[in-house]
Design a protein around this motif. Structure first.
Motif, PDB file in Angstrom:
ATOM      1  N   ASN A  80       0.852  -1.182   0.000  1.00 29.80           N
ATOM      2  CA  ASN A  80       0.000   0.000   0.000  1.00 29.80           C
ATOM      3  C   ASN A  80       0.894   1.240   0.000  1.00 29.80           C
ATOM      4  N   LEU A  81       0.973   1.896  -1.139  1.00 29.87           N
ATOM      5  CA  LEU A  81       1.828   3.069  -1.279  1.00 29.87           C
ATOM      6  C   LEU A  81       1.064   4.367  -1.034  1.00 29.87           C
ATOM      7  N   GLY A  82      -0.133   4.255  -0.479  1.00 30.47           N
ATOM      8  CA  GLY A  82      -0.953   5.430  -0.218  1.00 30.47           C
ATOM      9  C   GLY A  82      -0.861   5.895   1.226  1.00 30.47           C
ATOM     10  N   ASN A  83      -1.463   7.061   1.482  1.00 28.36           N
ATOM     11  CA  ASN A  83      -1.467   7.604   2.849  1.00 28.36           C
ATOM     12  C   ASN A  83      -2.719   7.211   3.622  1.00 28.36           C
ATOM     13  N   LYS A  84      -3.528   6.325   3.044  1.00 29.77           N
ATOM     14  CA  LYS A  84      -4.710   5.802   3.721  1.00 29.77           C
ATOM     15  C   LYS A  84      -4.604   4.286   3.792  1.00 29.77           C
ATOM     16  N   GLY A  85      -4.950   3.714   4.939  1.00 29.31           N
ATOM     17  CA  GLY A  85      -4.827   2.277   5.136  1.00 29.31           C
ATOM     18  C   GLY A  85      -5.924   1.484   4.449  1.00 29.31           C
ATOM     19  N   ILE A  86      -5.616   0.221   4.143  1.00 35.13           N
ATOM     20  CA  ILE A  86      -6.599  -0.732   3.634  1.00 35.13           C
ATOM     21  C   ILE A  86      -7.170  -1.470   4.838  1.00 35.13           C
ATOM     22  N   GLU A  87      -8.482  -1.384   5.028  1.00 39.86           N
ATOM     23  CA  GLU A  87      -9.089  -1.997   6.210  1.00 39.86           C
ATOM     24  C   GLU A  87      -9.206  -3.506   6.080  1.00 39.86           C
ATOM     25  N   GLN A  88      -9.581  -3.982   4.896  1.00 41.17           N
ATOM     26  CA  GLN A  88      -9.782  -5.422   4.709  1.00 41.17           C
ATOM     27  C   GLN A  88      -9.245  -5.852   3.342  1.00 41.17           C
ATOM     28  N   ALA A  89      -8.326  -6.804   3.368  1.00 44.19           N
ATOM     29  CA  ALA A  89      -7.784  -7.383   2.133  1.00 44.19           C
ATOM     30  C   ALA A  89      -7.826  -8.899   2.263  1.00 44.19           C
ATOM     31  N   LYS A  90      -8.340  -9.547   1.215  1.00 43.56           N
ATOM     32  CA  LYS A  90      -8.506 -10.996   1.245  1.00 43.56           C
ATOM     33  C   LYS A  90      -8.275 -11.552  -0.153  1.00 43.56           C
ATOM     34  N   ALA A  91      -7.666 -12.731  -0.242  1.00 42.33           N
ATOM     35  CA  ALA A  91      -7.360 -13.338  -1.541  1.00 42.33           C
ATOM     36  C   ALA A  91      -8.051 -14.689  -1.671  1.00 42.33           C
ATOM     37  N   THR A  92      -8.514 -14.979  -2.888  1.00 40.97           N
ATOM     38  CA  THR A  92      -9.062 -16.288  -3.247  1.00 40.97           C
ATOM     39  C   THR A  92      -8.332 -16.763  -4.497  1.00 40.97           C
ATOM     40  N   ILE A  93      -7.860 -18.002  -4.480  1.00 41.17           N
ATOM     41  CA  ILE A  93      -7.109 -18.548  -5.607  1.00 41.17           C
ATOM     42  C   ILE A  93      -7.869 -19.739  -6.186  1.00 41.17           C
ATOM     43  N   ALA A  94      -8.130 -19.688  -7.479  1.00 44.41           N
ATOM     44  CA  ALA A  94      -8.756 -20.802  -8.198  1.00 44.41           C
ATOM     45  C   ALA A  94      -7.697 -21.476  -9.056  1.00 44.41           C
ATOM     46  N   ILE A  95      -7.549 -22.790  -8.901  1.00 46.50           N
ATOM     47  CA  ILE A  95      -6.551 -23.560  -9.638  1.00 46.50           C
ATOM     48  C   ILE A  95      -7.268 -24.417 -10.672  1.00 46.50           C
ATOM     49  N   SER A  96      -6.840 -24.283 -11.951  1.00 45.34           N
ATOM     50  CA  SER A  96      -7.518 -24.967 -13.051  1.00 45.34           C
ATOM     51  C   SER A  96      -6.533 -25.797 -13.854  1.00 45.34           C
ATOM     52  N   ASP A  97      -7.042 -26.892 -14.455  1.00 39.66           N
ATOM     53  CA  ASP A  97      -6.202 -27.723 -15.318  1.00 39.66           C
ATOM     54  C   ASP A  97      -6.245 -27.184 -16.738  1.00 39.66           C
ATOM     55  N   ASN A  98      -5.678 -27.925 -17.682  1.00 37.91           N
ATOM     56  CA  ASN A  98      -5.561 -27.432 -19.055  1.00 37.91           C
ATOM     57  C   ASN A  98      -6.898 -27.365 -19.787  1.00 37.91           C
ATOM     58  N   THR A  99      -7.943 -27.992 -19.231  1.00 41.38           N
ATOM     59  CA  THR A  99      -9.273 -27.916 -19.838  1.00 41.38           C
ATOM     60  C   THR A  99     -10.107 -26.770 -19.258  1.00 41.38           C
ATOM     61  N   GLY A 100      -9.552 -26.072 -18.266  1.00 47.32           N
ATOM     62  CA  GLY A 100     -10.285 -24.995 -17.617  1.00 47.32           C
ATOM     63  C   GLY A 100     -11.111 -25.447 -16.431  1.00 47.32           C
ATOM     64  N   THR A 101     -11.033 -26.722 -16.089  1.00 40.20           N
ATOM     65  CA  THR A 101     -11.776 -27.249 -14.944  1.00 40.20           C
ATOM     66  C   THR A 101     -11.074 -26.860 -13.648  1.00 40.20           C
ATOM     67  N   THR A 102     -11.811 -26.311 -12.706  1.00 42.87           N
ATOM     68  CA  THR A 102     -11.252 -25.928 -11.412  1.00 42.87           C
ATOM     69  C   THR A 102     -11.027 -27.178 -10.557  1.00 42.87           C
ATOM     70  N   VAL A 103      -9.793 -27.396 -10.151  1.00 39.97           N
ATOM     71  CA  VAL A 103      -9.457 -28.578  -9.354  1.00 39.97           C
ATOM     72  C   VAL A 103      -9.273 -28.242  -7.885  1.00 39.97           C
ATOM     73  N   ALA A 104      -9.100 -26.980  -7.546  1.00 39.38           N
ATOM     74  CA  ALA A 104      -8.935 -26.590  -6.145  1.00 39.38           C
ATOM     75  C   ALA A 104      -9.231 -25.107  -6.007  1.00 39.38           C
TER      76      ALA A 104
END
Length: 199
Positions: A80-104
């Motif tokens: 965060n290079l700003g002068n105001k804080g980020i209150e909530q940050a959250k990440a979601t990761i979708a893992i897909s195979d070569n067919t585009g199917t989500t495996v995790a």
């Protein structure tokens, strides 16, 4: 060799946000106080980081390779290079195979990121039971009503094949094909596969 202590006077406010560079120049002086000719001036940069107004978030995400049935840590970096804080940050990761199917699908905890500060969102990916091959990971970072999506590719295992059977009987004076039965552990077609046979 010598050491110098330099005191730098900075303005009370720098209007341009981001990285600003200033330079300190050193030069050799003659005995009479004049500059010695032919001596190069040494310039040393000083980097001044000025916060942006409000929230100014930058992200980085790398998906590492791993072996079959291993676990690995996926990391999302937030600056965060700003002068105001980020209150909530959250990440979601979708893992897909070569067919585009989500495996995790992975989900991080929620963190706050202060002004001019950094944070890391970490998630554990367990590849147990997932076949070897090429995969893609899409990380969606949600922060204070905003969203950023990053992509990276990674590999599980290595491109190996198992030999199940091969020709074993030949007759003298005949030309016969040498056949090899293989099983691929890769999740995509292997375009070029050859064998070296020593008899």
């Amino acid at each position: 060799n010598g050491q110098f202590m330099i005191k730098v006077s900075l303005p009370a406010m720098i209007e341009k946000p981001g990285e600003n560079k200033a330079y300190i120049s050193l030069m050799e002086m003659g005995k009479d106080g004049g500059m010695v000719s032919g001596i190069a001036v040494i310039r040393t940069p000083i980097t001044l980081k000025v916060p942006y107004n409000g929230v100014y978030a930058q992200f980085d995400f790398k998906a590492p390779d791993l072996n079959i049935n291993e676990s690995v840590q996926f990391l999302v970096y937030i600056s965060n290079l700003g002068n105001k804080g980020i209150e909530q940050a959250k990440a979601t990761i979708a893992i897909s195979d070569n067919t585009g199917t989500t495996v995790a699908r992975l989900e991080s905890v929620t963190k706050a990121v202060g002004p001019n500060d950094k944070a890391t969102l970490d998630m554990i990916f367990n590849a147990t039971g997932i076949p070897a091959g090429d995969y893609s990971a899409s990380a969606t970072i949600a922060y204070d009503g905003n969203e950023e999506i990053l992509h990276d590719a990674f590999r599980i295992g290595s491109m190996n094949v198992d030999i199940l059977n091969q020709s074993s009987a030949f007759y003298k004076g005949e030309i016969a094909p040498f056949q090899i039965s293989v099983k691929s552990g890769w999740n995509q077609p292997i375009d070029q596969l050859f064998a070296e046979v020593t008899i």
